[in-house]
Design an enzyme around this catalytic site. Structure first.
Site, PDB file in Angstrom:
ATOM      1  N   VAL A  89       0.829  -1.208   0.000  1.00  0.00           N
ATOM      2  CA  VAL A  89       0.000   0.000   0.000  1.00  0.00           C
ATOM      3  C   VAL A  89       0.865   1.260   0.000  1.00  0.00           C
ATOM      4  CG1 VAL A  89      -1.708   1.291   1.345  1.00  0.00           C
ATOM      5  CG2 VAL A  89      -1.908  -1.183   1.138  1.00  0.00           C
ATOM      6  N   GLU A 120      -7.667   2.339   1.713  1.00  0.00           N
ATOM      7  CA  GLU A 120      -7.368   2.101   0.298  1.00  0.00           C
ATOM      8  C   GLU A 120      -8.248   0.975  -0.235  1.00  0.00           C
ATOM      9  OE1 GLU A 120      -5.797  -0.801  -0.777  1.00  0.00           O
ATOM     10  OE2 GLU A 120      -5.503  -1.691   1.201  1.00  0.00           O
ATOM     11  N   PHE A 121      -8.477   1.030  -1.537  1.00  0.00           N
ATOM     12  CA  PHE A 121      -9.281  -0.019  -2.186  1.00  0.00           C
ATOM     13  C   PHE A 121      -8.511  -0.581  -3.384  1.00  0.00           C
ATOM     14  CE2 PHE A 121     -12.208   2.815  -0.001  1.00  0.00           C
ATOM     15  CZ  PHE A 121     -12.943   1.914   0.767  1.00  0.00           C
ATOM     16  N   CYS A 165      -6.094  -9.704   2.082  1.00  0.00           N
ATOM     17  CA  CYS A 165      -7.138  -8.801   2.584  1.00  0.00           C
ATOM     18  C   CYS A 165      -8.421  -9.506   3.001  1.00  0.00           C
ATOM     19  CB  CYS A 165      -7.442  -7.748   1.537  1.00  0.00           C
ATOM     20  SG  CYS A 165      -5.967  -6.863   1.035  1.00  0.00           S
ATOM     21  N   ASN A 173     -14.931  -4.820   2.055  1.00  0.00           N
ATOM     22  CA  ASN A 173     -14.199  -6.069   1.801  1.00  0.00           C
ATOM     23  C   ASN A 173     -15.025  -7.291   2.210  1.00  0.00           C
ATOM     24  OD1 ASN A 173     -11.989  -5.019   0.580  1.00  0.00           O
ATOM     25  ND2 ASN A 173     -10.517  -5.528   2.168  1.00  0.00           N
ATOM     26  N   LYS A 199     -14.270   0.483   5.004  1.00  0.00           N
ATOM     27  CA  LYS A 199     -13.287  -0.448   4.434  1.00  0.00           C
ATOM     28  C   LYS A 199     -13.627  -1.905   4.774  1.00  0.00           C
ATOM     29  CE  LYS A 199      -9.529  -2.325   3.019  1.00  0.00           C
ATOM     30  NZ  LYS A 199      -8.614  -2.148   1.960  1.00  0.00           N
ATOM     31  N   ARG A 223      -6.579  -3.301  -5.592  1.00  0.00           N
ATOM     32  CA  ARG A 223      -6.470  -4.734  -5.804  1.00  0.00           C
ATOM     33  C   ARG A 223      -5.072  -5.039  -6.302  1.00  0.00           C
ATOM     34  NH1 ARG A 223     -10.721  -5.199 -10.233  1.00  0.00           N
ATOM     35  NH2 ARG A 223      -9.810  -3.151 -10.477  1.00  0.00           N
TER      36      ARG A 223
END
Ligand code: UGA
Length: 440
Positions: free
Chosen positions: A12, A155-156, A267, A215, A211, A158
């Protein structure tokens, strides 16, 4: 232009730091690992992420991006400090905040004026307030009265498409307690703001929850379709068609409805457990999330059972394994279904010929306990040579167009387990394969 420090050059941190510098800011990335920092200065990227190397090298060259182990100057010289360190799972499933709180202490120790402290790591609800408390207590010890704000900015990203995800996010979440901090963060993300990316401004706890809820929902969506797939197999339905038709309903949406061997990665497995834990800790139950965790474990074992049911006996059978990473375009094997499936096959005497375009390095130590049963191969056809069965575990693009003419030539067997449903069942049956997908 903002002056930004990013603490932590893991996945990240490095992606965020590099792209923020690409947005025109001056960014310094800090890490305690000297080798890593030296490597980064020389363009050596410690993670596998398509497109990242070019962005790092380019911005380093133009001096918008730099790397250091000197946390003091990195804090003193910049106003916005991102915390992007790891939050590994603790034994009880909760996220271990140790590294985040050390970063908070470091920031407070070297703070020389107003700072915005941005939590980018995935942290349990309430962690933003903990960071605030740590900073306050150290400032009190130092008898320093600098003001600061904490922002939660999850954060998103991938893995494998992190650059695209950072540059074109569906939304930017800003949890904060002051307008001053929000305005500074809008400046940090100005490029996105003027591109009309939706911004959600809220408090710290809500941002942290967004978040986890996102997820967990995606993990649940995958698990839902996996369970539908298992039923489809029994009743003669085709999950691919079911998923496609479901996805055409705008309320459901088509993404994350691909049935497979179970979700993996750094994650979903960690965050689903952490959210279940957060709920239990406050006297609530997230039963859907708890079930998702269990069902995902079951799914991996169902894949083993599927292979056993078809082949009966695995002793001394040679099996080609195509893909071991938790998904394509990464070298990451964390919580990958392969970590469960390969040892189960090895335990039953199968000889595994394994090929993955990027997973060998990590696979070497992750599978060290079953090394006697594994032969690593350099490409798919080497893995397929002289085998009884093929298992596609990760849908790398190079596995999508296998040359089936070659199968006979190299003595690859007729059993074909397509655990990512990348081939059409009827076509494969017509070619003479004993084909098994997931839910088809
Ligand atoms: C995930 C989220 O997608 C990101 O939005 C989030 O920022 C990130 O976690 C994080 O928290 O840092 P990532 O773990 O990199 O990203 O990978 P995904 O593409 O979400 O895939 C996760 C797992 O689900 C993989 O094992 C994949 O094969 C599996 N999957 C995904 C399915 O089995 N079916 C699907 O339809 C989609």
């Amino acid at each position: 232009m903002s002056k930004i420090t990013v603490i932590g050059t893991g996945y990240v941190g490095l992606v965020s730091g590099a792209i923020l510098s690409d947005f025109g800011h001056t960014v310094i990335c800090v890490d305690i690992d000297e080798n890593k920092i030296e490597g980064l200065k020389n363009g050596i990227i410690p993670i596998f992420e398509p497109g990242l190397e070019r962005i790092v090298k380019n911005n380093y060259y133009y001096k918008r991006l730099d790397f250091t182990t000197d946390i003091r100057s990195a804090i003193e010289n910049n106003d916005v400090v991102f915390i992007a360190v790891g939050t590994p799972p603790a034994d009880d499933g909760s996220a271990d905040l140790r590294h985040v709180l050390v970063a908070a202490k470091d920031i407070a120790t070297h703070m020389n004026g107003y700072k915005v402290i941005v939590n980018k790591s995935t942290v349990p609800v309430g962690a933003g307030k903990k960071v605030k408390a740590v900073v306050q207590s150290i400032l009190a010890e130092r008898e320093a009265d600098h003001s600061f704000d904490v922002v939660s900015n999850p954060e998103f990203l991938r893995e494998g498409s992190a650059i695209q995800d950072f540059m074109h996010p569906d939304r930017v979440i800003l949890g904060a307690e002051s307008d001053r901090a929000i305005n500074i963060m809008k400046e940090v993300y100005r490029v996105l703001y003027i591109n009309e990316t939706p911004f959600v401004e809220t408090n710290l706890e809500t941002a942290e929850m967004i978040k986890y809820a996102s997820n967990a929902f995606l993990a649940m969506k995958i698990t839902f379709i996996n369970e539908v797939a298992n039923v489809c197999e029994k009743v003669g339905a085709d999950v691919q068609k079911v998923a496609k038709a479901m996805g055409l309903d705008g309320r459901i949406a088509p993404k994350f409805l691909h049935a497979g061997p179970g979700f993996g990665g750094s994650c979903f497995p960690k965050d689903t457990r952490a959210l279940a834990r957060i709920a239990r800790d406050c006297g609530e139950t997230m039963s859907l999330v708890e079930t998702t965790v269990e069902a995902n474990e079951r799914q991996k074992m169902k894949m083993v059972q599927k292979i056993l049911d078809a082949m009966n006996e695995l002793a001394d059978k040679a099996i080609a394994i195509l893909g071991v990473t938790f998904k394509p375009n990464t070298d990451d094997l964390r919580d990958a279904p392969s970590l469960v499936i390969l040892p189960e096959l090895a335990k039953r005497g199968a000889k595994l010929k394994v090929y993955d375009p990027a997973g060998r390095k990590e696979g070497d130590w992750r599978f060290s306990h079953i090394m006697d049963s594994i032969t690593w191969c350099e490409n798919a056809y080497e893995a397929l040579e002289g085998t009884d069965a093929t298992i596609i575990l990760t849908e790398w693009n190079e596995f999508r167009n296998l040359n089936f003419e070659k199968f006979k030539e190299i003595g690859a067997g007729e059993y074909f387990f397509d655990l990512r449903n990348i081939y059409d069942k009827k076509t494969m049956l017509d070619k003479g394969f004993k084909y098994y997908g997931v839910g088809v």
